[in-house]
Write a protein that holds these residues in place. Sequence first.
Motif, PDB file in Angstrom:
ATOM      1  N   LEU A   1       0.817  -1.211   0.000  1.00  0.00           N
ATOM      2  CA  LEU A   1       0.000   0.000   0.000  1.00  0.00           C
ATOM      3  C   LEU A   1       0.854   1.265   0.000  1.00  0.00           C
ATOM      4  CD1 LEU A   1      -2.957  -0.829   2.431  1.00  0.00           C
ATOM      5  CD2 LEU A   1      -3.046  -0.490  -0.046  1.00  0.00           C
ATOM      6  N   ALA A   2       1.988   1.230   0.669  1.00  0.00           N
ATOM      7  CA  ALA A   2       2.844   2.418   0.725  1.00  0.00           C
ATOM      8  C   ALA A   2       3.296   2.849  -0.664  1.00  0.00           C
ATOM      9  CB  ALA A   2       4.072   2.145   1.603  1.00  0.00           C
ATOM     10  N   TYR A   3       3.517   1.889  -1.558  1.00  0.00           N
ATOM     11  CA  TYR A   3       3.930   2.230  -2.917  1.00  0.00           C
ATOM     12  C   TYR A   3       2.759   2.313  -3.896  1.00  0.00           C
ATOM     13  CZ  TYR A   3       8.875   1.954  -1.851  1.00  0.00           C
ATOM     14  OH  TYR A   3      10.126   2.213  -1.342  1.00  0.00           O
ATOM     15  N   ALA A   4       1.714   1.539  -3.666  1.00  0.00           N
ATOM     16  CA  ALA A   4       0.601   1.519  -4.629  1.00  0.00           C
ATOM     17  C   ALA A   4      -0.264   2.771  -4.551  1.00  0.00           C
ATOM     18  CB  ALA A   4      -0.255   0.275  -4.407  1.00  0.00           C
ATOM     19  N   LEU A   5      -0.524   3.267  -3.338  1.00  0.00           N
ATOM     20  CA  LEU A   5      -1.425   4.414  -3.205  1.00  0.00           C
ATOM     21  C   LEU A   5      -0.893   5.659  -3.920  1.00  0.00           C
ATOM     22  CD1 LEU A   5      -2.677   4.032   0.487  1.00  0.00           C
ATOM     23  CD2 LEU A   5      -3.928   3.569  -1.635  1.00  0.00           C
ATOM     24  N   PRO A   6       0.386   6.038  -3.769  1.00  0.00           N
ATOM     25  CA  PRO A   6       0.878   7.198  -4.532  1.00  0.00           C
ATOM     26  C   PRO A   6       0.843   6.972  -6.044  1.00  0.00           C
ATOM     27  CG  PRO A   6       2.370   6.673  -2.732  1.00  0.00           C
ATOM     28  CD  PRO A   6       1.408   5.539  -2.836  1.00  0.00           C
ATOM     29  N   ALA A   7       1.072   5.726  -6.461  1.00  0.00           N
ATOM     30  CA  ALA A   7       1.035   5.440  -7.896  1.00  0.00           C
ATOM     31  C   ALA A   7      -0.355   5.656  -8.462  1.00  0.00           C
ATOM     32  CB  ALA A   7       1.500   4.004  -8.156  1.00  0.00           C
ATOM     33  N   VAL A   8      -1.370   5.177  -7.756  1.00  0.00           N
ATOM     34  CA  VAL A   8      -2.754   5.350  -8.213  1.00  0.00           C
ATOM     35  C   VAL A   8      -3.143   6.831  -8.207  1.00  0.00           C
ATOM     36  CG1 VAL A   8      -5.163   4.853  -7.661  1.00  0.00           C
ATOM     37  CG2 VAL A   8      -3.443   3.037  -7.510  1.00  0.00           C
ATOM     38  N   ALA A   9      -2.732   7.546  -7.154  1.00  0.00           N
ATOM     39  CA  ALA A   9      -3.036   8.980  -7.099  1.00  0.00           C
ATOM     40  C   ALA A   9      -2.394   9.727  -8.260  1.00  0.00           C
ATOM     41  CB  ALA A   9      -2.560   9.557  -5.769  1.00  0.00           C
ATOM     42  N   GLY A  10      -1.216   9.283  -8.685  1.00  0.00           N
ATOM     43  CA  GLY A  10      -0.513   9.939  -9.791  1.00  0.00           C
ATOM     44  C   GLY A  10      -1.206   9.806 -11.133  1.00  0.00           C
ATOM     45  N   LEU A  11      -2.194   8.915 -11.227  1.00  0.00           N
ATOM     46  CA  LEU A  11      -2.910   8.762 -12.491  1.00  0.00           C
ATOM     47  C   LEU A  11      -3.800   9.966 -12.800  1.00  0.00           C
ATOM     48  CD1 LEU A  11      -3.864   4.978 -12.245  1.00  0.00           C
ATOM     49  CD2 LEU A  11      -2.151   6.025 -13.738  1.00  0.00           C
ATOM     50  N   ALA A  12      -3.977  10.893 -11.836  1.00  0.00           N
ATOM     51  CA  ALA A  12      -4.719  12.124 -12.110  1.00  0.00           C
ATOM     52  C   ALA A  12      -3.887  13.114 -12.923  1.00  0.00           C
ATOM     53  CB  ALA A  12      -5.150  12.775 -10.798  1.00  0.00           C
ATOM     54  N   LEU A  13      -2.571  12.948 -12.932  1.00  0.00           N
ATOM     55  CA  LEU A  13      -1.714  13.922 -13.601  1.00  0.00           C
ATOM     56  C   LEU A  13      -1.926  14.001 -15.115  1.00  0.00           C
ATOM     57  CD1 LEU A  13       1.590  13.373 -11.605  1.00  0.00           C
ATOM     58  CD2 LEU A  13       0.033  15.321 -11.464  1.00  0.00           C
ATOM     59  N   PRO A  14      -2.105  12.885 -15.833  1.00  0.00           N
ATOM     60  CA  PRO A  14      -2.350  13.024 -17.274  1.00  0.00           C
ATOM     61  C   PRO A  14      -3.552  13.917 -17.599  1.00  0.00           C
ATOM     62  CG  PRO A  14      -1.836  10.752 -16.752  1.00  0.00           C
ATOM     63  CD  PRO A  14      -1.978  11.476 -15.444  1.00  0.00           C
ATOM     64  N   LEU A  15      -4.611  13.843 -16.776  1.00  0.00           N
ATOM     65  CA  LEU A  15      -5.781  14.695 -17.007  1.00  0.00           C
ATOM     66  C   LEU A  15      -5.413  16.165 -16.820  1.00  0.00           C
ATOM     67  CD1 LEU A  15      -8.798  15.100 -17.512  1.00  0.00           C
ATOM     68  CD2 LEU A  15      -9.178  14.740 -15.051  1.00  0.00           C
ATOM     69  N   LEU A  16      -4.652  16.480 -15.779  1.00  0.00           N
ATOM     70  CA  LEU A  16      -4.240  17.866 -15.543  1.00  0.00           C
ATOM     71  C   LEU A  16      -3.381  18.382 -16.684  1.00  0.00           C
ATOM     72  CD1 LEU A  16      -3.424  17.734 -11.719  1.00  0.00           C
ATOM     73  CD2 LEU A  16      -5.458  18.684 -12.826  1.00  0.00           C
ATOM     74  N   ILE A  17      -2.489  17.540 -17.193  1.00  0.00           N
ATOM     75  CA  ILE A  17      -1.655  17.949 -18.334  1.00  0.00           C
ATOM     76  C   ILE A  17      -2.536  18.233 -19.539  1.00  0.00           C
ATOM     77  CG2 ILE A  17       0.116  17.166 -19.963  1.00  0.00           C
ATOM     78  CD1 ILE A  17       1.319  15.550 -17.632  1.00  0.00           C
TER      79      ILE A  17
END
Length: 425
Positions: free
Chosen positions: A169-185
């Motif tokens: 979870l320590a590594y998976a949660l930030p990875a999943v949250a980072g999937l919002a970045l393509p939309l912002l770009i």
Amino acid sequence: MSAVLTQRAYRPLPVLVVAVAVFMVAVFHRSSLAVAGLEAIDRFGLSAAQLATLIVVQLVVYGLLQIPVGLLVDRFGARDVLLAGTVVLAGAQLLFACATSYSWALTARCLVGVGDALTFLCVVRLVNTWVAVRRVPLVLQLAGLASQLGTILAALPMAWALSHLGWELAYALPAVAGLALPLLIHLFVHDAPGQRSTRGTALSPGAVRANVARSWAHPGTRLGFWIHFSTPFAQTVLGLLWGLPFFVEGQGTSPGTAATLLTVMVLAAMAAAPVLGWFISAFPAQRSTLAIGIVLMLATVWAAVLLWPGNAPVPLLVCLVLANGIGGPAAMIGFDLARTSNPDERLSTAIGMVNVAGFIAAFVVMAAVGLVLDLRGGERTPGDFAWAMAVQYVVWGGGLVQIVRYRRRLRRHEAAERDVLVQAI
């Protein structure tokens, strides 16, 4: 709604905020193993050299891709390359979260290096496009300052997550949250005012080689390379891999104190960044002098720690992390030299060359530290760490020789250009 978002995307602030946010996330993923070294040893059954390899391979990939990514940014624009970087980073960290063997962990860190490589040069390109020339050094330092929040999140919060949520979870949660970045770009980032995406001239392999050769031939690019080689690697070595083991096993601190020291190092980098940015803008002729002074400061403070009988006192360790924190943003001196020495059409390529340098130095030192520790028996005693960390002096010595050499060449080159200009007038 889309029209409003498009209009906002033509303004510099939304573009730069999203770009820096992506850079911050990339720095987080790059640094996320810094406080997990001991957990990684237990999870994958690693030796010191294998642990170092997890970071070194990430930096090797990052370094090898700098010139190709620079060419990609010059050809296809920053927006599309940045978008690809966010997707690769998220996938890489998800793979690392699920990895149960050393080979899969190694593959995941390689992909982190790929995604990381696809971000920084895009940020530099966007800053150079959207910011007035005289403000570029300061804004780049501020971007670096903001991105250091990623390093902070990879220290104490990541240590908390590892101990309370577990590895996955320590590594998976930030990875999943980072999937919002393509939309912002997609919504906010444009390559230039009025242009969502830009395209450079398609170059033949021969033209690519010629552009690379012209950038490398300029003494300003080479001086920038050696400054970047010499100034930030000590911070990278502590921040990415050996900081926690060095402070805990080599200096006898508690893990909490070690994590706090690493956080202080990041805060020092954040405080130094705008000051260095102002100095670079105000005194461009003294950029290399500043770099030499910072290298000498680093070598002096490290000598005091490594030569101290027994464990160094905490105040001296604080001085050490403060000095390393200043060395990190000093790398921007190298980027500024590349910027002022090359035309816009090969800017990203030249900065990519410079960016390779610090990571070459970092992964050489990281690997050498692990090798020395293993050669001395693998027990990682304070004496073992003193010998291992002393390998930094080889890098600093070589870097200083080259800085002085190419500083002289650049000054002769600039004098010759002034003479030509006077004759033309």
